[in-house]
Design a protein around this motif. Structure first.
Motif, PDB file in Angstrom:
ATOM      1  N   THR A 233       0.665  -1.261  -0.080  1.00  0.00           N
ATOM      2  CA  THR A 233       0.017  -0.013   0.065  1.00  0.00           C
ATOM      3  C   THR A 233       0.790   1.364  -0.031  1.00  0.00           C
ATOM      4  O   THR A 233       0.552   2.247  -0.670  1.00  0.00           O
ATOM      5  CB  THR A 233      -0.982   0.163   0.931  1.00  0.00           C
ATOM      6  OG1 THR A 233      -1.558  -1.119   1.159  1.00  0.00           O
ATOM      7  CG2 THR A 233      -1.899   1.213   1.321  1.00  0.00           C
TER       8      THR A 233
ATOM      9  N   PHE B 121       0.550   3.620  -3.234  1.00  0.00           N
ATOM     10  CA  PHE B 121      -0.322   4.600  -3.167  1.00  0.00           C
ATOM     11  C   PHE B 121       0.304   5.845  -2.503  1.00  0.00           C
ATOM     12  O   PHE B 121      -0.479   6.775  -2.310  1.00  0.00           O
ATOM     13  CB  PHE B 121      -1.444   4.124  -2.474  1.00  0.00           C
ATOM     14  CG  PHE B 121      -2.439   2.889  -2.976  1.00  0.00           C
ATOM     15  CD1 PHE B 121      -2.939   3.379  -4.230  1.00  0.00           C
ATOM     16  CD2 PHE B 121      -2.156   1.533  -2.730  1.00  0.00           C
ATOM     17  CE1 PHE B 121      -3.714   2.209  -4.850  1.00  0.00           C
ATOM     18  CE2 PHE B 121      -2.610   0.531  -3.537  1.00  0.00           C
ATOM     19  CZ  PHE B 121      -3.617   0.869  -4.407  1.00  0.00           C
TER      20      PHE B 121
ATOM     21  N   ARG C  39       3.220   8.816  -2.110  1.00  0.00           N
ATOM     22  CA  ARG C  39       4.070   9.602  -2.931  1.00  0.00           C
ATOM     23  C   ARG C  39       5.337   9.908  -2.579  1.00  0.00           C
ATOM     24  O   ARG C  39       6.280  10.198  -3.312  1.00  0.00           O
ATOM     25  CB  ARG C  39       3.445  11.104  -3.659  1.00  0.00           C
ATOM     26  CG  ARG C  39       1.936  10.705  -4.134  1.00  0.00           C
ATOM     27  CD  ARG C  39       1.417  12.284  -4.804  1.00  0.00           C
ATOM     28  NE  ARG C  39       0.432  11.847  -5.467  1.00  0.00           N
ATOM     29  CZ  ARG C  39      -0.460  12.860  -5.992  1.00  0.00           C
ATOM     30  NH1 ARG C  39       0.015  14.210  -5.683  1.00  0.00           N
ATOM     31  NH2 ARG C  39      -1.573  12.929  -6.862  1.00  0.00           N
TER      32      ARG C  39
END
Length: 553
Positions: A130, A134, A136
């Motif tokens: 994750t 997801f 940045r």
């Protein structure tokens, strides 16, 4: 069990082993990216102080999760001339200590009280994935990689343990390990062969711990297998030293001698122990934690015992690998070995080594500018030829460094390291152009000599003035690159502006001299082309400095 069931169990074991070593690899990559500049600072600790070398070797091995990788890097460093054998001994000793951490990570499934790693591994992989896909922030992605690697290690171990479970009561397995425990030579040989094949002592220790988790391994067998694994891990470094310098071969031999001596000492000690007071202990089944304990005790004790004899190890390696490295007779040695592929095992160190070579290329380019200036002033044809020969060296370095940078760019790099590599690509181009301008000046010097031209005293003084300032500019830029010091960039800017102003002023003055017939047109062309080259050199110097500034933002 049917043949099909045996095949499925084999698939499960090798699949689990694959996840285990891949998890180690992914975790090591994440750790290296996360460590970044901290690993880079370790190079500064590589003095002749062996104790610091042990510390560096330990920390690097914990980060790269492989003593084999660390020792391969040591061979690369020695081959590249970045490390001597005295420093190498300490780092090799530290690598053996650092490799014990992986065994403790694996055995944590036995002694961890809360949230046992093997139970939460799937969730850890999920969290890591994750974060990786997801989020940045680069730092968060790096943590995600570490978590994925950590989780895969334990998922792989579970698959391996499940594949072995049906055999935990098999008498053949028990007899085999009892035999290894009763015959030290075969136990050491087994550990050696498995480690040599998988090219990782951490992986082979992990396999042994998996077998131990099923109650298959007695203490005596585990001890001898671990001793053999410590010799087997030397195979990787020995193979990597093929084709390297004699000094690099000696580093690999030191690693082998260190582990052989330690293994001999512990083999004699454990044989005596298991044959006398510890006869009952030898038959006791060992657990994963017990393996971690002995693995740690052996490697730390081996380091403590042999640390005072490090110089003797160096001496023995020199007796085994005799002779001296053949050095080329040319003054400037273009040594491809300085860009050693072994150092790519750690991208952080590879980036630092590349910077050193870029700086070396810059120093050659500056020296060529100086030589070209002297050639024109003295009308020395020998110096002109020297410039042409050195320019070939610079061009060769340009290609070698560019190829090496391409290899580094294909390794796992942090965001900052990617910026550095991109800037080094451009820096190499600018420095190659500086070399081209030095060659241009040398060609002008040859023409100046051939036509028997002479600058007026004023022109000669001005030529010296702008050449000194241009050389000062490129030297400041290279210093900024060498020291990674963006504070020098304003000085480069000021110096470059002075060269620009000088070039414009001197061009105007020389045109006035031409108009007043104080010098001829042919001499004027040489002068004007020369100062134009100096102005371009300072422009390239400014580019180099700006790349350093860009990395500091």
């Amino acid at each position: 069990m049917s043949t099909q069931e045996y095949v499925f169990l084999a698939f499960a074991f090798f699949g689990g082993f694959g996840m285990f070593i891949f998890g180690m690899h992914i975790m090591a990559e994440g750790l290296q990216k996360s460590a970044g500049d901290k690993m880079r600072n370790l190079l500064a600790l590589l003095t002749n102080n062996r104790l610091l070398g042990v510390l560096v070797g330990t920390v690097v091995t914990v980060i790269v999760q492989s003593s084999s990788a660390t020792t391969v890097m040591v061979v690369g460093f020695v081959n590249a001339g970045l490390m001597n054998l005295v420093q190498a001994v300490g780092v090799i000793m530290g690598a053996n200590v650092g490799t014990t951490v992986t065994a403790w990570i694996v055995s944590s499934s036995e002694w961890a009280v809360f949230l046992k790693p093997d139970k939460i591994a799937p969730m850890v992989v999920g969290i890591g994935a994750t974060m990786l896909f997801f989020l940045r922030e680069k730092r968060q992605k790096q943590v995600g990689e570490i978590l994925i690697g950590f989780g895969l290690i334990f998922i792989g171990l579970e698959y391996m343990k499940d594949a072995i479970t049906p055999f935990k009561d098999a008498q053949a397995f028990k007899d085999a390990f009892l035999m290894l425990g009763h015959h030290p030579f075969f136990g050491i040989l087994a550990g050696f062969l498995v480690t040599a094949i998988v090219q990782s002592s951490s992986a082979s220790v992990g396999i042994l711990q998996t077998l131990a988790a099923q109650g298959l391994v007695p203490w005596s067998a585990a001890v001898y297998i671990i001793l053999g694994q410590n010799i087997g891990t030397c195979v990787t470094a020995l193979l990597s030293s093929i084709g390297a310098s004699k000094m690099a071969k000696r580093a690999a031999v030191i690693h082998l001698l260190f582990n052989i001596f330690g293994t001999l000492l512990f083999t004699v000690g454990t044989i005596v122990y298991f044959k006398t007071v510890g006869s009952a202990q030898g038959a006791v089944i060992i657990g994963m934690t017990g393996i971690s304990i002995f693995h740690t005790v052996f490697n730390i004790s081996n380091t403590v015992l042999l640390y005072p004899f490090a110089d003797k190890l160096v001496y023995l390696s020199e007796k085994i690998v005799t002779g001296k490295d053949v050095e080329e007779e040319r003054e400037e040695i273009i040594a491809l070995r300085h860009l050693d592929n072994r150092i790519l095992e750690s991208p952080t160190f590879a980036v630092e080594n590349a910077i050193k070579e870029v700086v070396h290329m810059g120093e050659l380019a500056v020296e060529n500018v100086r030589t070209a200036v002297e050639a024109l002033v003295t009308k020395d044809e020998g110096l002109v030829e020297k410039v042409f020969q050195r320019e070939k060296d610079i061009n060769a370095l340009d290609k070698m460094i560019t190829d090496y940078l391409i290899k580094i760019s294909n390794t796992p790099l942090s965001e900052k390291q990617q910026i550095v590599i991109t800037n080094l690509f451009h820096t190499v181009t600018d420095l190659e152009r500086v070399g081209d301008h030095a060659e241009n000046i040398a060609e002008l010097a040859a023409y100046y000599k051939e036509k028997d031209l002479t600058f007026t005293p004023e022109a000669m003084e001005e030529f010296g003035q702008i050449s000194r300032k241009a050389i000062e500019t490129i030297e400041l830029a290279i210093q900024a690159r060498r020291d990674n010091n963006p504070k020098l960039v304003p000085k480069v800017e000021d110096s470059e502006e002075e060269v620009d102003a000088l070039e414009e002023l001197l061009r105007q003055r020389h045109i006035e001299r031409l108009a007043a017939n104080l010098c001829n047109t042919v001499t004027g062309v040489v002068f004007l082309d020369s100062i134009s080259n100096f102005e371009r050199i300072s422009d390239h110097a400014l580019n180099v400095a700006y790349f350093v500034k860009d990395e500091a933002i």
